[in-house]
Design a protein around this motif. Structure first.
Motif, PDB file in Angstrom:
ATOM      1  N   ILE A   4       0.762  -1.187   0.024  1.00 35.63           N
ATOM      2  CA  ILE A   4       0.057  -0.022  -0.040  1.00 35.63           C
ATOM      3  C   ILE A   4       0.960   1.289  -0.029  1.00 35.63           C
ATOM      4  O   ILE A   4       1.501   1.531   0.992  1.00 35.63           O
ATOM      5  N   PRO A   5       1.204   1.908  -1.060  1.00 33.48           N
ATOM      6  CA  PRO A   5       2.067   3.055  -1.121  1.00 33.48           C
ATOM      7  C   PRO A   5       1.608   4.070  -0.322  1.00 33.48           C
ATOM      8  O   PRO A   5       0.390   4.523  -0.006  1.00 33.48           O
ATOM      9  N   SER A   6       2.713   4.889   0.339  1.00 35.70           N
ATOM     10  CA  SER A   6       2.699   5.857   1.484  1.00 35.70           C
ATOM     11  C   SER A   6       1.613   5.267   2.556  1.00 35.70           C
ATOM     12  O   SER A   6       0.911   6.280   3.163  1.00 35.70           O
ATOM     13  N   PHE A   7       1.559   4.041   2.900  1.00 35.25           N
ATOM     14  CA  PHE A   7       0.726   3.908   4.150  1.00 35.25           C
ATOM     15  C   PHE A   7       1.026   4.455   5.379  1.00 35.25           C
ATOM     16  O   PHE A   7       2.184   4.534   5.561  1.00 35.25           O
ATOM     17  N   GLY A   8      -0.048   4.723   6.040  1.00 30.83           N
ATOM     18  CA  GLY A   8       0.193   5.619   7.282  1.00 30.83           C
ATOM     19  C   GLY A   8       0.355   7.008   7.450  1.00 30.83           C
ATOM     20  O   GLY A   8       0.799   7.738   8.523  1.00 30.83           O
ATOM     21  N   GLN A   9       0.641   7.753   5.994  1.00 32.70           N
ATOM     22  CA  GLN A   9       0.989   9.025   6.227  1.00 32.70           C
ATOM     23  C   GLN A   9      -0.469  10.023   6.388  1.00 32.70           C
ATOM     24  O   GLN A   9      -0.407  11.177   6.558  1.00 32.70           O
ATOM     25  N   THR A  10      -1.588   9.336   6.483  1.00 30.07           N
ATOM     26  CA  THR A  10      -2.777  10.047   6.995  1.00 30.07           C
ATOM     27  C   THR A  10      -3.633   9.140   7.990  1.00 30.07           C
ATOM     28  O   THR A  10      -3.536   7.744   7.914  1.00 30.07           O
ATOM     29  N   ASP A  11      -4.149   9.628   8.925  1.00 33.27           N
ATOM     30  CA  ASP A  11      -5.027   9.173  10.040  1.00 33.27           C
ATOM     31  C   ASP A  11      -6.169   8.280   9.239  1.00 33.27           C
ATOM     32  O   ASP A  11      -6.511   7.057   9.879  1.00 33.27           O
ATOM     33  N   TYR A  12      -6.663   8.443   7.934  1.00 30.40           N
ATOM     34  CA  TYR A  12      -7.599   7.753   7.264  1.00 30.40           C
ATOM     35  C   TYR A  12      -7.084   6.736   6.968  1.00 30.40           C
ATOM     36  O   TYR A  12      -7.768   5.361   7.089  1.00 30.40           O
ATOM     37  N   ASP A  13      -5.822   6.396   6.869  1.00 28.49           N
ATOM     38  CA  ASP A  13      -5.173   4.923   6.389  1.00 28.49           C
ATOM     39  C   ASP A  13      -5.558   3.966   7.760  1.00 28.49           C
ATOM     40  O   ASP A  13      -5.740   2.844   7.494  1.00 28.49           O
ATOM     41  N   PHE A  14      -5.464   4.373   8.713  1.00 32.59           N
ATOM     42  CA  PHE A  14      -5.676   3.633  10.021  1.00 32.59           C
ATOM     43  C   PHE A  14      -7.164   3.293  10.434  1.00 32.59           C
ATOM     44  O   PHE A  14      -7.357   2.278  10.903  1.00 32.59           O
ATOM     45  N   GLU A  15      -7.811   4.214   9.972  1.00 37.13           N
ATOM     46  CA  GLU A  15      -9.331   4.119   9.990  1.00 37.13           C
ATOM     47  C   GLU A  15      -9.664   2.670   8.933  1.00 37.13           C
ATOM     48  O   GLU A  15     -10.680   1.887   9.366  1.00 37.13           O
ATOM     49  N   ILE A  16      -9.123   2.737   7.747  1.00 35.29           N
ATOM     50  CA  ILE A  16      -9.503   2.052   6.897  1.00 35.29           C
ATOM     51  C   ILE A  16      -9.013   0.566   7.371  1.00 35.29           C
ATOM     52  O   ILE A  16      -9.790  -0.558   7.374  1.00 35.29           O
ATOM     53  N   LEU A  17      -7.750   0.568   7.961  1.00 34.97           N
ATOM     54  CA  LEU A  17      -7.173  -0.588   8.587  1.00 34.97           C
ATOM     55  C   LEU A  17      -7.716  -1.291   9.412  1.00 34.97           C
ATOM     56  O   LEU A  17      -7.913  -2.508   9.589  1.00 34.97           O
ATOM     57  N   GLN A  18      -8.378  -0.480  10.414  1.00 38.00           N
ATOM     58  CA  GLN A  18      -9.282  -0.967  11.630  1.00 38.00           C
ATOM     59  C   GLN A  18     -10.432  -1.666  10.858  1.00 38.00           C
ATOM     60  O   GLN A  18     -10.773  -2.628  11.624  1.00 38.00           O
ATOM     61  N   LYS A  19     -11.000  -1.006  10.056  1.00 38.83           N
ATOM     62  CA  LYS A  19     -12.338  -1.582   9.463  1.00 38.83           C
ATOM     63  C   LYS A  19     -12.077  -2.890   8.776  1.00 38.83           C
ATOM     64  O   LYS A  19     -12.665  -4.044   8.669  1.00 38.83           O
ATOM     65  N   PHE A  20     -10.882  -2.987   7.958  1.00 40.99           N
ATOM     66  CA  PHE A  20     -10.370  -4.207   7.339  1.00 40.99           C
ATOM     67  C   PHE A  20     -10.411  -5.336   8.402  1.00 40.99           C
ATOM     68  O   PHE A  20     -10.615  -6.396   8.066  1.00 40.99           O
ATOM     69  N   ILE A  21      -9.560  -4.946   9.421  1.00 38.47           N
ATOM     70  CA  ILE A  21      -9.197  -6.134  10.485  1.00 38.47           C
ATOM     71  C   ILE A  21     -10.505  -6.609  10.929  1.00 38.47           C
ATOM     72  O   ILE A  21     -10.700  -7.951  11.424  1.00 38.47           O
ATOM     73  N   GLU A  22     -11.369  -5.683  11.370  1.00 40.96           N
ATOM     74  CA  GLU A  22     -12.856  -6.084  11.871  1.00 40.96           C
ATOM     75  C   GLU A  22     -13.400  -7.059  11.168  1.00 40.96           C
ATOM     76  O   GLU A  22     -14.160  -7.996  11.202  1.00 40.96           O
ATOM     77  N   ALA A  23     -13.203  -6.886   9.792  1.00 41.62           N
ATOM     78  CA  ALA A  23     -14.177  -7.649   8.596  1.00 41.62           C
ATOM     79  C   ALA A  23     -13.326  -9.094   8.198  1.00 41.62           C
ATOM     80  O   ALA A  23     -13.807  -9.976   7.570  1.00 41.62           O
ATOM     81  N   ASN A  24     -11.968  -9.006   8.662  1.00 41.80           N
ATOM     82  CA  ASN A  24     -11.351 -10.315   8.506  1.00 41.80           C
ATOM     83  C   ASN A  24     -10.347 -11.048   9.300  1.00 41.80           C
ATOM     84  O   ASN A  24      -9.610 -11.828   9.234  1.00 41.80           O
ATOM     85  N   GLN A  25     -11.086 -10.613  10.563  1.00 43.22           N
ATOM     86  CA  GLN A  25     -10.209 -11.255  11.672  1.00 43.22           C
ATOM     87  C   GLN A  25     -10.587 -12.625  12.027  1.00 43.22           C
ATOM     88  O   GLN A  25     -12.079 -12.834  11.791  1.00 43.22           O
ATOM     89  N   MET A  26     -10.039 -13.725  11.867  1.00 40.58           N
ATOM     90  CA  MET A  26     -10.494 -15.051  12.014  1.00 40.58           C
ATOM     91  C   MET A  26      -9.872 -15.619  13.054  1.00 40.58           C
ATOM     92  O   MET A  26      -8.979 -15.005  13.987  1.00 40.58           O
ATOM     93  N   GLU A  27     -10.074 -16.815  13.505  1.00 39.92           N
ATOM     94  CA  GLU A  27      -9.440 -17.509  14.824  1.00 39.92           C
ATOM     95  C   GLU A  27      -7.920 -17.597  14.455  1.00 39.92           C
ATOM     96  O   GLU A  27      -7.276 -17.526  15.453  1.00 39.92           O
ATOM     97  N   LYS A  28      -7.507 -18.034  13.426  1.00 37.44           N
ATOM     98  CA  LYS A  28      -6.142 -18.066  13.010  1.00 37.44           C
ATOM     99  C   LYS A  28      -5.365 -16.661  12.912  1.00 37.44           C
ATOM    100  O   LYS A  28      -4.040 -16.806  12.980  1.00 37.44           O
ATOM    101  N   GLY A  29      -6.152 -15.586  12.773  1.00 36.30           N
ATOM    102  CA  GLY A  29      -5.371 -14.193  12.592  1.00 36.30           C
ATOM    103  C   GLY A  29      -6.139 -13.425  11.668  1.00 36.30           C
ATOM    104  O   GLY A  29      -7.329 -13.768  11.113  1.00 36.30           O
ATOM    105  N   ILE A  30      -5.474 -12.618  11.299  1.00 34.58           N
ATOM    106  CA  ILE A  30      -6.313 -11.520  10.204  1.00 34.58           C
ATOM    107  C   ILE A  30      -5.599 -11.905   8.753  1.00 34.58           C
ATOM    108  O   ILE A  30      -4.804 -12.090   8.439  1.00 34.58           O
TER     109      ILE A  30
END
Length: 249
Positions: free
Chosen positions: A210-236
């Motif tokens: 993901i180019p330039s990841f983390g340069q804006t707070d919005y990236d971390f908002e997207i990441l948090q939603k991604f984790i919530e949608a893809n969290q499995m017993e074995k991990g993300i």
């Protein structure tokens, strides 16, 4: 990212981290080969091995006993600085690291018996020049469909929007045009699980997925939603998609 941006990125990563992901906690299901092992199978105790895009040198150092001489090249000054420091710690005397462009490999013709390239750009004509007759070239590359759900979540990413298989076909064509024979290709699409939020952030920070990841707070908002949608017993959960090409000169 363009070539200049990639170089700047790898210079920065090289000085900060080399290419060492040994502390990254992930598990995978469905990987069909270990690229370093495949490289060692093509070497013997008298082989000269060239590794293109060697990064921080950790991988090459780990297979030092597979060949007589191992040379790692990388266009990034930062990566070569890290590789040189890693080599000093290893006490291996048969490895050399040099800053060098893959499109202009400055070694004698037919100097190497084996050439490898993992997740880095290569030029078939340059490899043909420095590879001995009957020598072997092996490369593993990141497919366009790698980490697809992460790229979809961010709406951007390495190879995002490009048809899967384009890069593989490009390299197969270039190797054939350079005179290589017995060209074989393989691929897999494996499940990968990151054990924690911190592991995934580390990965995204030190790779160009993901180019330039983390340069804006919005990236971390997207990441948090991604984790919530893809969290499995074995991990993300995401995917690791790779292709490998083997060719003989």
């Amino acid at each position: 990212m363009n070539r200049s941006e990639y170089k700047d990125f790898y210079d920065k990563v090289g000085k900060l981290n080399g290419w060492d992901f040994s502390k990254l906690r992930t598990t995978s299901e469905g990987e069909q080969w270990d690229f370093l092992h495949e490289v060692t199978l093509k070497c013997n105790k008298s082989s000269f091995l060239l590794d293109i895009g060697t990064g921080g040198g950790e991988a090459l150092i780990s297979i030092a006993d597979a060949a007589l001489l191992l040379v790692g090249i990388d266009r990034s000054e930062g990566m070569i600085e890290s590789a040189t420091e890693n080599l000093k710690k290893s006490n291996k005397g048969n490895i050399r690291f040099l800053q060098m462009e893959a499109e202009d490999i400055a070694f004698p013709m037919s100097f190497f018996n084996v050439v490898s390239c993992r997740h880095s750009e290569f030029y078939a004509n340059e490899i043909s020049k420095v590879l001995a007759n009957d020598g072997i070239f092996l490369t593993q590359q990141v497919s366009e469909g790698d980490k697809l759900n992460i790229k979809q979540a961010f709406g951007r990413g390495q190879g995002f929007g490009t048809n899967d298989g384009i890069l593989k076909e490009k390299y197969l064509t270039e190797l054939a045009e350079a005179g290589f024979t017995d060209i074989q290709s393989f691929e897999y699409d494996a499940s990968q699980y990151f054990q924690s939020y911190e592991d995934l952030v580390f990965f995204l920070k030190f790779t160009p997925v993901i180019p330039s990841f983390g340069q804006t707070d919005y990236d971390f908002e997207i990441l948090q939603k991604f984790i919530e949608a893809n969290q499995m017993e074995k991990g993300i959960k995401t995917n690791t998609k790779r292709f490998m090409i083997m060719a003989r000169k």
